[in-house]
Design a protein around this motif. Structure first.
Motif, short mmCIF file in Angstrom:
data_model
loop_
_atom_site.label_atom_id
_atom_site.label_comp_id
_atom_site.label_asym_id
_atom_site.label_seq_id
_atom_site.Cartn_x
_atom_site.Cartn_y
_atom_site.Cartn_z
N LEU A 53 -5.39 -0.43 -18.24
CA LEU A 53 -4.09 -1.10 -18.10
C LEU A 53 -3.88 -1.62 -16.68
O LEU A 53 -3.21 -2.63 -16.46
CB LEU A 53 -2.96 -0.15 -18.48
CG LEU A 53 -3.00 0.39 -19.92
CD1 LEU A 53 -1.88 1.40 -20.13
CD2 LEU A 53 -2.88 -0.75 -20.91
N LEU A 54 -4.46 -0.91 -15.70
CA LEU A 54 -4.24 -1.27 -14.29
C LEU A 54 -5.36 -2.15 -13.71
O LEU A 54 -5.27 -2.54 -12.55
CB LEU A 54 -4.11 -0.01 -13.44
CG LEU A 54 -2.92 0.90 -13.75
CD1 LEU A 54 -2.97 2.15 -12.87
CD2 LEU A 54 -1.59 0.17 -13.56
N LYS A 55 -6.38 -2.45 -14.50
CA LYS A 55 -7.55 -3.13 -13.94
C LYS A 55 -7.24 -4.53 -13.41
O LYS A 55 -7.92 -5.03 -12.51
CB LYS A 55 -8.67 -3.19 -14.97
CG LYS A 55 -8.38 -4.06 -16.19
CD LYS A 55 -9.56 -4.04 -17.15
CE LYS A 55 -9.27 -4.90 -18.38
NZ LYS A 55 -10.42 -4.88 -19.33
N ASN A 56 -6.22 -5.18 -13.95
CA ASN A 56 -5.87 -6.54 -13.49
C ASN A 56 -4.67 -6.55 -12.55
O ASN A 56 -4.20 -7.63 -12.17
CB ASN A 56 -5.57 -7.43 -14.70
CG ASN A 56 -6.80 -7.66 -15.56
OD1 ASN A 56 -7.91 -7.83 -15.05
ND2 ASN A 56 -6.61 -7.69 -16.88
N ASN A 57 -4.19 -5.39 -12.16
CA ASN A 57 -3.05 -5.33 -11.25
C ASN A 57 -3.50 -5.70 -9.83
O ASN A 57 -4.37 -5.04 -9.26
CB ASN A 57 -2.43 -3.94 -11.25
CG ASN A 57 -1.09 -3.90 -10.53
OD1 ASN A 57 -1.02 -4.04 -9.32
ND2 ASN A 57 -0.02 -3.74 -11.29
N LYS A 58 -2.90 -6.73 -9.28
CA LYS A 58 -3.34 -7.25 -7.98
C LYS A 58 -2.89 -6.41 -6.80
O LYS A 58 -3.37 -6.60 -5.68
CB LYS A 58 -2.86 -8.68 -7.80
CG LYS A 58 -1.34 -8.84 -7.77
CD LYS A 58 -0.96 -10.31 -7.61
CE LYS A 58 0.56 -10.49 -7.59
NZ LYS A 58 0.92 -11.92 -7.43
N TYR A 59 -1.96 -5.49 -7.02
CA TYR A 59 -1.44 -4.70 -5.92
C TYR A 59 -2.21 -3.39 -5.70
O TYR A 59 -2.09 -2.78 -4.64
CB TYR A 59 0.04 -4.38 -6.15
CG TYR A 59 0.91 -5.62 -6.21
CD1 TYR A 59 1.02 -6.46 -5.11
CD2 TYR A 59 1.59 -5.95 -7.37
CE1 TYR A 59 1.81 -7.61 -5.16
CE2 TYR A 59 2.38 -7.10 -7.44
CZ TYR A 59 2.48 -7.92 -6.33
OH TYR A 59 3.24 -9.06 -6.39
N ASP A 118 0.83 -1.22 0.00
CA ASP A 118 0.00 0.00 0.00
C ASP A 118 0.86 1.26 0.00
O ASP A 118 0.52 2.25 -0.67
CB ASP A 118 -0.93 0.00 1.22
CG ASP A 118 -2.08 -0.97 1.07
OD1 ASP A 118 -2.22 -1.54 -0.03
OD2 ASP A 118 -2.83 -1.18 2.05
N SER A 119 1.96 1.24 0.73
CA SER A 119 2.85 2.41 0.76
C SER A 119 3.48 2.67 -0.60
O SER A 119 3.61 3.82 -1.03
CB SER A 119 3.96 2.19 1.81
OG SER A 119 3.42 2.08 3.10
N SER A 120 3.87 1.59 -1.30
CA SER A 120 4.46 1.74 -2.63
C SER A 120 3.45 2.29 -3.63
O SER A 120 3.76 3.19 -4.41
CB SER A 120 4.99 0.39 -3.12
OG SER A 120 6.05 -0.07 -2.31
N VAL A 121 2.23 1.75 -3.60
CA VAL A 121 1.18 2.24 -4.51
C VAL A 121 0.84 3.69 -4.19
O VAL A 121 0.65 4.51 -5.09
CB VAL A 121 -0.09 1.35 -4.40
CG1 VAL A 121 -1.23 1.95 -5.22
CG2 VAL A 121 0.21 -0.06 -4.87
N SER A 140 9.38 2.31 -4.05
CA SER A 140 10.53 1.69 -3.37
C SER A 140 10.57 0.17 -3.55
O SER A 140 11.64 -0.41 -3.64
CB SER A 140 10.49 2.02 -1.88
OG SER A 140 9.28 1.57 -1.30
N ASN A 141 9.41 -0.47 -3.60
CA ASN A 141 9.39 -1.93 -3.67
C ASN A 141 9.49 -2.40 -5.11
O ASN A 141 8.65 -2.06 -5.96
CB ASN A 141 8.12 -2.48 -3.02
CG ASN A 141 8.13 -4.00 -2.92
OD1 ASN A 141 7.76 -4.70 -3.84
ND2 ASN A 141 8.59 -4.51 -1.78
N TYR A 142 10.49 -3.22 -5.39
CA TYR A 142 10.75 -3.67 -6.76
C TYR A 142 9.59 -4.46 -7.33
O TYR A 142 9.23 -4.28 -8.50
CB TYR A 142 12.03 -4.53 -6.78
CG TYR A 142 12.19 -5.30 -8.07
CD1 TYR A 142 12.71 -4.68 -9.22
CD2 TYR A 142 11.80 -6.63 -8.16
CE1 TYR A 142 12.85 -5.38 -10.40
CE2 TYR A 142 11.93 -7.33 -9.35
CZ TYR A 142 12.45 -6.71 -10.47
OH TYR A 142 12.57 -7.40 -11.64
N VAL A 143 8.98 -5.33 -6.54
CA VAL A 143 7.93 -6.20 -7.04
C VAL A 143 6.72 -5.40 -7.52
O VAL A 143 6.20 -5.61 -8.62
CB VAL A 143 7.49 -7.21 -5.95
CG1 VAL A 143 6.37 -8.11 -6.47
CG2 VAL A 143 8.67 -8.06 -5.50
N VAL A 144 6.27 -4.46 -6.68
CA VAL A 144 5.12 -3.62 -7.04
C VAL A 144 5.49 -2.71 -8.21
O VAL A 144 4.69 -2.53 -9.14
CB VAL A 144 4.66 -2.79 -5.82
CG1 VAL A 144 3.40 -2.01 -6.16
CG2 VAL A 144 4.39 -3.70 -4.62
#
Length: 228
Positions: A145-151, A89-92, A121-125
């Motif tokens: 583009l972001l509708k399927n992003n799980k984060y 959540d912080s990265s998003v 900051s988080n590489y994965v996100v």
């Protein structure tokens, strides 16, 4: 504190019990054998354990400065219960804040995405969002583009879509940021409440295991079970 306790017990306390049990020359319970083996290890390498514990923060910092090390650490962090969701959540939220700031400065959304992604900051996100938004140069809207992003939370996706459709994306992004700020504050409070009892439980389990492992043979000695 736990490490200091283990070293003192391994050097001063457990050897006394070992001498007592050795006099009876009887088979010891498995958990008692484990304690004795752990004690031997700590007594042999306690200096290295202290040095490693003291150096571990510097090792982590050095690892995070390498691309491979940061990837591994970031992947590990998001798997930790409660803490992982807080980091996501912080990265998003950082992404949304940077995106809003650059859009308000007059940049287009395509120009804003680069700095916004870089600020995370988080590489994965970061990698997940970067892969999703690459087709934006083809003219596809950001919310698709972001509708399927799980984060990214659904409410943020909805607000982005609303903003793009109404040409007021900066306003809706502000609302998404406000929502994330509240959620992050709640998660931080939850982490703070969980840390202390979690550490107490962990410490109690470790010390309790040692005490029980030494107490069981002592009970057998006092009851005359050993030596018969």
């Amino acid at each position: 504190f736990l490490l200091a306790n283990m070293i003192v017990m391994s050097i001063k306390v457990i050897p006394i019990f070992r001498e007592i049990f050795a006099e009876f020359q009887q088979e010891l319970p498995l958990n008692t054998k484990i304690i004795f083996l752990a004690s031997d290890f700590v007594r042999s390498y306690y200096i290295l354990l202290i040095l490693f514990t003291a150096a571990s923060p510097f090792i982590i910092i050095a690892a995070m400065r390498t691309k491979t090390g940061k990837k591994i650490l970031d992947k590990t962090i998001i798997l930790i219960p409660v803490v992982g969701k807080l980091v996501i959540d912080s990265s998003v939220n950082t992404f949304l804040k940077s995106l809003t700031l650059t859009l308000k400065s007059g940049m287009t959304i395509i120009e804003s995405l680069g700095p916004a992604i870089y600020s995370m900051s988080n590489y994965v996100v970061k990698d997940s969002i970067q892969k999703d938004v690459q087709p934006i140069i083809e003219g596809k809207p950001l919310h698709e583009l972001l509708k399927n992003n799980k984060y990214i939370k659904d409410i943020a996706k909805t607000l982005i879509e609303t903003g793009e459709n109404s040409a007021k994306i900066e306003t809706t992004l502000d609302k998404a940021i406000y929502y994330y700020n509240i959620e992050i504050s709640k998660r931080i409070d939850r982490v703070n409440r969980l840390i202390e009892p979690a550490l107490i439980i962990f410490f109690g389990v470790v010390v309790g295991f040692i005490v029980i492992s030494l107490a069981i043979p002592m009970f057998k000695i006092s009851s005359g079970a050993f030596g018969r």
